[in-house]
Design a protein around this motif. Structure first.
Motif: not given
Length: 597
Positions: A422-425, A464-466, A473-474
């Protein structure tokens, strides 16, 4: 009854009541809306603080089958995706992938020619080193013999004892034993490494005194050999013998001179008395003159031998001996230089041979790696499961596709232990800690709740998300699921609930009932039909409820929606804002956490 279920039941009841009130208000045409704002009664009880995130099921351990071919190659045959490798497949060596080895075989054939050339050069350098060793030994032996012969010539001329005295005075090895020691010291110095491991000149402390002994002193001063000629020794040399011969010759001539002088004097007396003829007298006088000349010649020869010939011969023999010592030193140094060159050629050839041999073995290993067989049981998946879908789309795994070096072709996940990625905010990351309990719900099995724990948590946000959304930002987080679940497969969607804290007895209200303005929190209380705006102090929160630490009491009704500012009576006597003015927009729940004291 579980605390989580109790809270969810209250949420369901509250939501239904709010929807009913809102529907009645809409059907009544909005009359008395200030009295009919949906409310929620402040509750006291247990509150579970959690973080909800969606993720994807992953195997915690994956066996990746990568291409070991350094050059790009094509896939000739490929096992179907989703095939379950069994223990029998592993024993029989079932082929999973077969790669094209045509270019690799051509490269191996070309390298074989270079390898054979390198082997020939390596053998030649090795034999050349041994030949150079033998030549060096012969040269040193000849130089040593030349030095010994020069020493023997000196001893032959002067005798061993006198020679030893002269050589000791000149600082040279005085006998064969010292000469052998001198040669041994030179050999030791030749075997001392010139450079250390760091590449700097290396000084051997043990070789320092040997260096002084092995040096040949320069003959800057002339030696007077006359005193050595007068020494008495048991073993005389050629010089002493010649000296005795000259001295004996002089003594004999002097004896002959005495006899000739007596004879001449006697002839003179006899001639005066007319006993002999005048011719006899003259003959005796001539003989006397001859003998006198012979004495002078013998004296001159003796003086010349002592003053010139002896010194010259001794200097010549000493110089020859010194030259023999220097030649031995030059020979050893030249041997060292030639041997160093031979060792360098050998080391270079050996290193090149080892490199070519390693490359040959590597090419053979790559040729074997063109056929990939089953090494362990498991489920076959194409590509890299940890990579994104765009990566696997750009580099598809199929027959005829080209694969590069170290590219993941197959992934065999270990199904015995699964997890959720998972990706935590960033607004929730400060709540999450490694080791916290987690509840997992998989979409493929609704109604089932699995237990797990937070096992890994990134320190930095995912780059990669940024890349696509700079403001997002995760932080990647890995959840380990407890137990073994055969129905669970990688790639399934799952929702995780990270249990951050369990509050036993607190006041709480829905997060939508709280307004944040200038880092202060407010709630709207239904006080006798009028909405009262009241400042409160908040604590921990989840996606549904937030803890109220001060400003509210249990049982007080709070508005579920934030009304317009014109409809509020602040503290029962505040002035309302005009109806046309835009009301303040309430901040979302994540901003409540940011503004929480």
């Amino acid at each position: 009854m579980k605390k989580g279920k109790t809270i969810k039941g209250l949420v369901a009841i509250t939501t239904a009541a709010a929807l009913g009130v809102a529907g009645w208000w809409f059907m009544s045409g909005g009359e008395g809306e200030e009295h009919q704002v949906p409310t929620f009664v402040v509750q006291r009880g247990p509150l579970e603080i959690n973080v909800l995130q969606g993720g994807e099921i992953r195997a915690l351990q994956n066996t990746e089958v990568k291409s070991e071919i350094e050059i790009p190659t094509k896939i000739l045959s490929l096992i179907p995706e989703g095939y379950l490798i069994t223990e029998e497949d592993v024993k029989e060596g079932k082929v999973l992938i077969e790669l094209d080895s045509t270019d690799l075989k051509t490269k191996i054939q070309s390298h074989e020619i270079e390898f054979q050339t390198t082997v020939s050069a390596y053998i030649d350098a090795d034999e050349g080193r041994e030949i150079q060793k033998s030549e060096n030994q012969s040269l040193v032996r000849d130089a040593q013999q030349e030095g010994v012969f020069a020493l023997m010539d000196f001893e032959k001329y002067l005798g061993r004892e006198v020679t030893a005295s002269i050589l000791a005075a000149a600082g040279l090895p005085k006998n064969v034993e010292e000469f052998d020691k001198y040669a041994a010291v030179l050999e030791t110095q030749a075997n001392t490494p010139v450079l250390s491991d760091a590449g700097k000149p290396k000084v051997d402390d043990k070789a320092k005194p040997a260096q002084k002994k092995a040096s040949v002193p320069a003959s800057s001063e002339r030696i007077d050999f006359i005193p050595f000629l007068e020494q008495k020794a048991e073993n005389d040399g050629e010089a002493q013998q010649k000296l005795r011969q000259l001295e004996d010759e002089l003594l004999l001539r002097k004896s002959e001179l005495a006899v000739a002088r007596q004879k001449a004097e006697a002839s003179q007396r006899l001639a005066e008395r007319k006993f002999i003829a005048q011719a006899q007298l003259e003959n005796d006088q001539v003989n006397l003159e001859k003998v006198e000349l012979a004495v002078k010649t013998a004296e001159t020869q003796l003086a010349l031998f002592k003053k010139y010939e002896f010194n010259k011969q001794c200097s010549t023999l000493v110089a020859g001996y010194q030259e023999a010592l220097k030649k031995l030193q030059r020979t050893i140094r030249a041997n060292r230089s030639r041997m160093a060159q031979a060792e360098t050629r050998f080391a270079t050839a050996k290193r090149r041979y080892e490199m070519e041999l390693t490359q040959r073995e590597e090419l053979e290993r790559q040729l074997k790696a063109c056929v990939i067989k089953a090494a362990q049981p498991g489920l076959v998946a194409y590509g890299d499961l940890n990579a994104g879908s765009s990566y696997n789309y750009n580099y598809p795994i199929e027959e005829g596709a080209s694969v590069r070096f170290r590219q993941t072709m197959l992934t065999i996940p270990d199904m015995s232990q699964m997890g959720v990625k998972v990706n935590v905010h960033e607004s929730q990351i400060k709540k999450v800690r490694i080791g916290q309990p987690v509840k997992v719900r998989v979409d493929a099995e609704p109604g089932k709740e699995l237990d797990g724990r937070v096992a890994e948590l990134a320190v930095l946000p995912d780059s990669t998300s940024s890349r696509y959304t700079p403001n997002l930002k995760v932080y990647p987080c890995t959840i380990h699921i407890n137990g073994y679940h055969p129905w669970m497969k990688p790639g399934m969607n799952a929702k995780v609930e990270i249990i951050v804290d369990q509050l036993a007895d607190v006041l709480y209200v829905p997060v939508q009932s709280v307004e944040v303005e200038q880092d202060q929190h407010f709630c709207y209380i239904n006080n006798g039909g009028a909405l009262e705006r009241r400042a409160i102090s908040t604590g921990l929160f989840n996606d549904e409820f937030i803890e109220v630490r001060d400003g509210l009491k249990g049982g007080e009704p709070v508005a579920l929606t934030l009304p317009k500012k014109s409809e509020i009576e602040i503290n029962g006597g505040g002035k309302a804002k005009p109806a046309g003015e835009t009301p303040a927009k309430p901040k979302p729940a994540k901003d409540i956490a940011a503004a929480k004291p």
